[in-house]
Every structure is written in C-alpha cells, then in structure tokens.
Design a protein around this motif. Sequence first.
Motif, PDB file in Angstrom:
ATOM      1  N   SER A 199    -123.882  16.940 -12.462  1.00 21.93           N
ATOM      2  CA  SER A 199    -124.374  18.305 -12.248  1.00 21.93           C
ATOM      3  C   SER A 199    -125.803  18.303 -11.742  1.00 21.93           C
ATOM      4  N   LEU A 241    -127.288  24.117 -12.551  1.00 22.52           N
ATOM      5  CA  LEU A 241    -126.820  22.744 -12.439  1.00 22.52           C
ATOM      6  C   LEU A 241    -127.977  21.745 -12.360  1.00 22.52           C
ATOM      7  N   THR A 295    -119.622  23.101 -13.030  1.00 19.46           N
ATOM      8  CA  THR A 295    -118.950  21.810 -13.021  1.00 19.46           C
ATOM      9  C   THR A 295    -118.253  21.606 -14.357  1.00 19.46           C
ATOM     10  N   ASP A 335    -115.597  20.589  -9.552  1.00 19.90           N
ATOM     11  CA  ASP A 335    -116.886  21.173  -9.145  1.00 19.90           C
ATOM     12  C   ASP A 335    -116.617  22.477  -8.405  1.00 19.90           C
TER      13      ASP A 335
END
Length: 676
Positions: free
Chosen positions: A11, A55, A28, A119
């Motif tokens: 991430s 992220l 993710t 993702d």
Amino acid sequence: MTVPEELVARSNALGADPRNTNYAGGNTSAKGSTVDPVTGGPTELLWVKGSGGDLGTLTEAGLAVLRLDRLRALVEVYPGVEREDEMVAAFDYCLHGRGGAAPSIDTAMHGLVDAPHVDHLHPDSGIALATAADGAALTKECFGDRVAWVDWRRPGFQLGLDIAAVKAANPQAIGVILGGHGITAWGATSMECQRNSLEIIHTAEKFLAERGKAEPFGAVVPGFAALSEKDRLSRAAALAPVVRGLASTDQRQVGHYTGSEVVLEFLAREKLAPLAALGTSCPDHFLRTKVRPLVVDLPATAPLEDVVARLKELHAEYRTEYRAYYERHATPDSPAMRGADPAIVLVPGVGMFSFGKDKQTARVAGEFYVNAINVMRGAEAVSTYAPIAESEKFRIEYWALEEAKLKRLPKPKPLAGRIALVTGAGSGIGKAIAERLAAEGACVAIADLNADAAAEAAQGIGGPDKAVAVTADVTEAGAVQAAVDATVLAFGGIDLVVNNAGLSISKPLLETTERDWDLQHDVMAKGSFLVSQAAAKAMVAQGIGGDIVYISSKNSVFAGPNNVAYGAAKADQAHQVRLLAAELGGHGIRVNGVNPDGVVRGSGIFAGGWGAQRAAVYGVPEEKLGEFYAQRTILKREVLPGHVAAAVFALTGGDLTHTTGLHVPVDAGVAAAFLR
C-alpha cells in the motif's frame, strides 16, 4: 512478513506515487488464514484499508479486519441494489475481534473478488480510459483480454458483485477498468498484485501517449496564456481574498493557490469552458471538487477591477445554478443542501484557487482537480471526455452514507477556518500566541525578522498545512505587503492579525538618542500601522470581517522611569487600537489590545538585554526580575507568554463578538495601570 505487514508495504509503495492514486483514494486488501482464538481452528480473514485512510501513510492500525466467511455470507441476505447501503452496517457483524479500522464502502469489492490480493486505485491514466466516451472499446484495444471493462456503478455491494462476476468470466484477466471511476487489479501474491496494478497504469499511460493527439485541449486562446511568474503571483495575491470571501458565503473556507504548468496550460486552451462545465468523474475527485468549478471568462490581461466585478457576477450565477442542480435531483429523503459556493475557482493566466474546511482539505481539492485535468487530457487525446451523469454525481454528493460520515466528524475548534498573521512570532510572546491560535484551529503565518526562528516555529506547529514562515521587517512597507501577500497565497486570505513585533530600549531621557527613538517607533508604532493597513485592505476585500490585536503594554498607560522611547511607542500603539476600532467597525473588523507587564521568562525582549537594563533600574538581580515583577502586583503572580496568548484567544475565539476598542490588562494586577 505477516500478511498485514506485506499489505501495508504494498500500500505504501503504491500510495507513494501520485500517478497511481490520489491522497486518501483507493484501497488495498489481502486474504489469509489465522487461528481463531475461540475455536482454536483456522479461520480466513480479510485485511483491507479502512475508511478514510491514505495508502501512502497506511499503518496496520488503519486496516479493517473481517471474517471472510461471514462477509461472503452476506451475499445470501443481500436485498438488492436499491437497499445496498444497508450492507455497510452489516460489515460490522463480520469484524474479527475488535476489527481494527472502520470498514469502507469498498469492502465488498475486496471480499467478493476471488483473489488473495486486490488493489483498487485511481490513476489518472486509468480514469482517462474510464471516462472516455468509448472507454470499453479503448480498453479492449489497449489491453486485449488482459484487462476487462466494468460499466459505471456507484461504489457499494453491487459493484463488488459486478467485479467478481467479470473476474470469474475472464480468468485470464489481471484486473478491470471501472467505467467513470478507476481500476481494480488482483494477484495470487502481494507482489503479483502490485505488478498487475502497475502494468495496468503504465500500459494505459503508454497507450494514451502513443495513440493520443498532440493538443487535446485545443489551441491557446489569445490573451489567456499564463502571465509571468511575478505578475501571476501579484495578481493571485490581490484576487485571493476576494475569491475566498465569495467562497465563504455559506461557511468560512481556507484556500490554496496552485499556479502549476498543468493548470495554467489548461486555462489557456479553447476547450477550458466546455470541459470544466462537465465536471470531474471519479467519486473521490468529485466529493472534493463539487459538481463543477467556477471559471472566469476574462483574459489574463483584463484589468483587475474587471476581474473582481466578473468574479462576483459569476459567483452569484454559480450559486443559482448549484441550487437548481440540487432541486433537479433531490428526493424527499435527500440531506439538506450544503454550501452552494464553489470549491474550485479557475482564473486564466493566474491559476487555481481551491477551498476546504482546513488547509489540507483545500490543498487536496486542488490536487484532485489537477488529477481531473490529467484525466480530461487523456480522454480527449484518444476520444471524448464523458464523465458520469450529473444525476449520478448528485447521488454521490448527497449520499446518506456520506452525510453520516460528515456527521461523525469532530466538532470544529473555535478558530477553525481562521487565518492569522502574527508578527514577531519566531520567539517569546509572539511564538506563544501563534502556537495557541494554531492549537485552537487557526492557520498561522509566523512573521519574524529572524527567518530561521520563524521557520523553526512554523515547523514546530505542524508545517505548511498549519503554519508557514514569513520573513518580515515591519518597518518597511514593501516587506509588510509581501508578508500579507505570502499569507493570502498560503491560506487564501487573512482574518486575524496580531501586532506583536517589538523591541525595547531602556534609557533615561538624557541618554536616549534620536536613533533610539526612531528605531523604537519604527518597529512598534510605524510597524503596527503598516501591518494593520496592509491586512485591513485584504480583510475589506474579503468582506467577512476580521480581528486586529495589538500587543501593547502596561507602559502605554503607566509612566515608568528611564523608558521614554518604549513607553511613548506603546502609547502610540494603544491609541491606534481606538482609532482603528472606530474606523474599521463598519467592515466587521474588530480591533483590540492586550497590555502585558513583567513577562520575563520566555520573552524575546527580556532575553535581548531589556531584562538586564530593567533589573539595573530596579536594583535586583536579573534572574530575580520575574519574581520582583510578580511581588509588586496585586495577585502576586508571574506573567508568562502563555497568559498573553490566552488573552488574544479570548478576544478572538468567538465569545467577545461585540467587543472592539478594548485593552485587556495581563499584568497580574498593577493598580497604577488600571484603565480609566
């Protein structure tokens, strides 16, 4: 590494590059087995980025942890797309243990897609294909059967089912382009998932570059090209308070200015107006940038007064059109209309002003619109930009789930949305004032002659989203105007000024030189005048009021020995308070003062030699001067910089809305200095 450690590393790697996804955008996940502490047997879990996380800065604490069997069992009780919002509450019944962070709306996508790692990202290149009029065909041309297409659907449980079905029907695919939205990729391992995400992003980038036309935004419109940097920044500083005042009609906003090449080039082109009118598409972009920006339709070289007049006309039109947009799509159960002001204002030749409840929100809104410009360029390069329908935008903007998220936000601090400029704030009383204002929610410009001290103080408060350093010699009109300009360019405007810069020369009359007198008055009397004048001009342009606070002194009303230059300069400041309170009240600008005394510990003035001089006058050791001052007061208490800062907050924090022209003593009680 453990499964969650591996997920966080992936991430962070993806989120570190803005080409992959925007701030706080995308999510993710990873699936894995662990021992159930209740049964002692294995259980399958889903770790997924929680609601509101980013992220690039994600940690394990930001992951939601759910039982995969329970999450997938929700398919059996799913009531259909008309009631899919109910499934978000059901996620809470799937949590493992304490569950970590709150699950986001995209949790279903990650749990229902049959892949160990997933993702979901918002890359500009992927969204460009997703928003092209013939996006499905272009996806096929770009990727063959390696990446599939999923028609637009608002994020939620049904979208998760849609993606899962497409993956099952296309076992060779590594991911999908989500119409109007972004991309989703998957893999058997974390590394494979990351590679597949990057393959989609980079393949789309290459396709757009090679297949696209050279000038997707059309030709440069005469007169709309970017101004020189000097002229652009000068005009931006002049316009910023006006624009912020308009954007704060419903609720006070903080601003952010962007004059990047990407923005200026878009503003110069013939397709600016029609493309801007279409608005953004990706839900993450749209929620920050609103349905569309406000676009000034005058050339870069138009007289400033004409631009200001046109801005006011366009703002009124924008508010009317926004209300019409709301009324076109609102249903009886829609949340009430929020603000009708624009979040993005585009001024050809100058740049973009973006707005939000705080500096970070304003900055990110601008970053998202830059993403949108890149998306429009890509879509127009290979096709025609065709974002999601206006009705769909409304369904997202006034989503009940989004409304609930807004209601969960903490109550704003008293000075939230306020922008302060504090002079002499690199140390001592000024620094304490800046720190207190920032702690109460204000954005602060730290102005000081000592650039290093200002930078250190700003960094200590939290950096550029909370405080910026401004080098300023308050005795020079040009330097003062530059400090005010830097403040409005950093935060959009100015609401609160604290005239604190000062020095002190303690000498008897016969030893006080003309230079001593001039220096003392230049810094405090003239300096306060110049700062108040420049700031008041910006405040008047904003039209939303403001506060000016003078840090005067007990010496402005009390005649002490060996103090003629300092005392006279402070008396000048004290009367400026009364004069400006009378003059500026009609603009909603309140002017008040604080009269400290005996602030020894933490004081820049005392540390600079004033303490030794005053100690000599009173015949006490310098290290005992604070105690000496305390003992001569009624309360017998030492005054510290934080006490002065508290008085400034009391005057500006919202409780004394009807007070102006007041001087507040902060001296622990000096009867001789009582105001009469």
